[in-house]
Design a protein around this motif. Structure first.
Motif, PDB file in Angstrom:
ATOM      1  N   PHE A  27      43.485  33.835  19.710  1.00  0.00           N
ATOM      2  CA  PHE A  27      42.179  33.579  19.122  1.00  0.00           C
ATOM      3  C   PHE A  27      41.374  32.855  20.180  1.00  0.00           C
ATOM      4  CE2 PHE A  27      44.656  34.482  15.469  1.00  0.00           C
ATOM      5  CZ  PHE A  27      43.791  34.895  14.468  1.00  0.00           C
ATOM      6  N   THR A  28      40.284  33.467  20.617  1.00  0.00           N
ATOM      7  CA  THR A  28      39.512  32.888  21.702  1.00  0.00           C
ATOM      8  C   THR A  28      38.018  32.949  21.402  1.00  0.00           C
ATOM      9  OG1 THR A  28      39.235  32.878  24.118  1.00  0.00           O
ATOM     10  CG2 THR A  28      39.383  35.037  23.045  1.00  0.00           C
ATOM     11  N   PHE A  35      39.850  26.436  15.332  1.00  0.00           N
ATOM     12  CA  PHE A  35      39.896  27.707  14.638  1.00  0.00           C
ATOM     13  C   PHE A  35      40.386  27.512  13.208  1.00  0.00           C
ATOM     14  CE2 PHE A  35      38.635  30.266  18.044  1.00  0.00           C
ATOM     15  CZ  PHE A  35      39.119  29.668  19.196  1.00  0.00           C
ATOM     16  N   THR A  36      39.450  27.392  12.304  1.00  0.00           N
ATOM     17  CA  THR A  36      39.752  27.178  10.896  1.00  0.00           C
ATOM     18  C   THR A  36      40.597  28.309  10.340  1.00  0.00           C
ATOM     19  OG1 THR A  36      37.631  26.061  10.706  1.00  0.00           O
ATOM     20  CG2 THR A  36      38.715  26.669   8.659  1.00  0.00           C
ATOM     21  N   THR A  37      40.319  29.535  10.760  1.00  0.00           N
ATOM     22  CA  THR A  37      41.087  30.665  10.235  1.00  0.00           C
ATOM     23  C   THR A  37      42.549  30.603  10.662  1.00  0.00           C
ATOM     24  OG1 THR A  37      40.387  32.017  12.115  1.00  0.00           O
ATOM     25  CG2 THR A  37      39.112  32.228  10.095  1.00  0.00           C
ATOM     26  N   VAL A  38      42.808  30.098  11.864  1.00  0.00           N
ATOM     27  CA  VAL A  38      44.193  29.964  12.333  1.00  0.00           C
ATOM     28  C   VAL A  38      44.914  28.919  11.495  1.00  0.00           C
ATOM     29  CG1 VAL A  38      45.645  29.250  14.278  1.00  0.00           C
ATOM     30  CG2 VAL A  38      43.681  30.752  14.664  1.00  0.00           C
ATOM     31  N   THR A 154      45.377  29.614  21.067  1.00  0.00           N
ATOM     32  CA  THR A 154      43.940  29.480  20.846  1.00  0.00           C
ATOM     33  C   THR A 154      43.293  28.820  22.045  1.00  0.00           C
ATOM     34  OG1 THR A 154      43.893  27.265  19.878  1.00  0.00           O
ATOM     35  CG2 THR A 154      44.392  29.097  18.377  1.00  0.00           C
ATOM     36  N   GLY A 155      41.977  28.979  22.130  1.00  0.00           N
ATOM     37  CA  GLY A 155      41.203  28.287  23.141  1.00  0.00           C
ATOM     38  C   GLY A 155      40.215  29.210  23.832  1.00  0.00           C
ATOM     39  N   PRO A 156      39.210  28.599  24.438  1.00  0.00           N
ATOM     40  CA  PRO A 156      38.225  29.392  25.170  1.00  0.00           C
ATOM     41  C   PRO A 156      38.776  29.851  26.517  1.00  0.00           C
ATOM     42  CG  PRO A 156      37.690  27.067  25.335  1.00  0.00           C
ATOM     43  CD  PRO A 156      38.859  27.187  24.400  1.00  0.00           C
ATOM     44  N   ASP A 167      49.596  40.921  21.552  1.00  0.00           N
ATOM     45  CA  ASP A 167      49.635  42.032  20.609  1.00  0.00           C
ATOM     46  C   ASP A 167      48.334  42.150  19.833  1.00  0.00           C
ATOM     47  OD1 ASP A 167      52.476  42.858  20.930  1.00  0.00           O
ATOM     48  OD2 ASP A 167      52.834  40.802  20.283  1.00  0.00           O
ATOM     49  N   GLN A 168      47.656  41.012  19.654  1.00  0.00           N
ATOM     50  CA  GLN A 168      46.398  40.990  18.909  1.00  0.00           C
ATOM     51  C   GLN A 168      45.486  39.962  19.562  1.00  0.00           C
ATOM     52  OE1 GLN A 168      46.738  40.166  14.695  1.00  0.00           O
ATOM     53  NE2 GLN A 168      44.745  39.187  14.682  1.00  0.00           N
ATOM     54  N   ILE A 169      44.215  40.340  19.751  1.00  0.00           N
ATOM     55  CA  ILE A 169      43.221  39.427  20.312  1.00  0.00           C
ATOM     56  C   ILE A 169      42.048  39.365  19.348  1.00  0.00           C
ATOM     57  CG2 ILE A 169      41.640  38.975  22.221  1.00  0.00           C
ATOM     58  CD1 ILE A 169      43.558  40.763  23.944  1.00  0.00           C
ATOM     59  N   THR A 170      41.713  38.154  18.948  1.00  0.00           N
ATOM     60  CA  THR A 170      40.548  37.939  18.094  1.00  0.00           C
ATOM     61  C   THR A 170      39.570  37.082  18.871  1.00  0.00           C
ATOM     62  OG1 THR A 170      41.910  38.027  16.101  1.00  0.00           O
ATOM     63  CG2 THR A 170      39.727  37.010  15.890  1.00  0.00           C
TER      64      THR A 170
END
Length: 178
Positions: A27-28, A35-38, A154-156, A167-170
């Motif tokens: 999650f970037t 990241f609230t969703t994480v 996570t992170g910028p 496997d997944q990038i959000t």
């Protein structure tokens, strides 16, 4: 990995014909953001009885450290560096660097112990980009992790090498509509 079960009546081992592979999820965003969703996903999974670990590498302020995780319910452990402040610079005091390295070593150890099924590594990209945790160490850790463990990073400004194995990038983007 093949899951094995013992049947209570015969003590025979059953081999299931499938494996459950863990995912590497990223999650970037272009800016520093929690990241609230994480976190919502981690809480949901822990609430269903799956052990979860959330590690915040650059957050401090509560003198927590590896030995004093915050427990959210029975299945979610949340740890931060044992620091009086949040890290936002590559220039750390020796004690701050020791605390961060201790957290990184602890994280690798508990992941290999199979204690958790989901591990969230919050702001790990910033720790890499600030030169506090070597990118090569992170890639090695991800390559040798037990295959059934899900990892969320996570992170910028996530390094391309990590994006390449994810496997997944959000990507969270800010959109303003008039």
């Amino acid at each position: 990995m093949v899951v094995q079960l013992e049947t209570p009546s015969t003590n025979q081992t059953l081999r299931l014909p499938y494996t459950v592979e863990g995912l590497i999820q990223v999650f970037t965003t272009s800016h520093r953001n929690f990241f609230t969703t994480v976190m919502a996903e981690a809480l949901r999974i822990a609430g269903q009885g799956t052990p979860v670990l959330v590690v915040q590498f650059l957050k401090g302020g509560i003198h927590q450290g590896c030995s004093k995780p915050v427990k959210l319910g029975q299945k979610l452990d949340w740890i931060r560096c044992d620091l009086p402040r949040c890290i936002d610079t590559p220039h750390l005091e020796d004690s701050e660097n020791e605390s961060l390295q201790e957290l990184w070593q602890h994280t690798q150890k508990v992941v290999s112990s199979l204690k958790y099924s989901l591990v969230v590594l919050d702001e790990l990209s910033l720790a890499i980009n600030l030169g506090l945790i070597p990118e090569a160490d992170v890639l090695s850790f991800l390559a040798r992790r037990p295959p059934n463990i899900d990892i969320i990073l996570t992170g910028p400004e996530m390094p391309k090498s990590i994006l390449d194995i994810a496997d997944q990038i959000t990507e969270i983007r800010c959109s303003h509509r008039p």
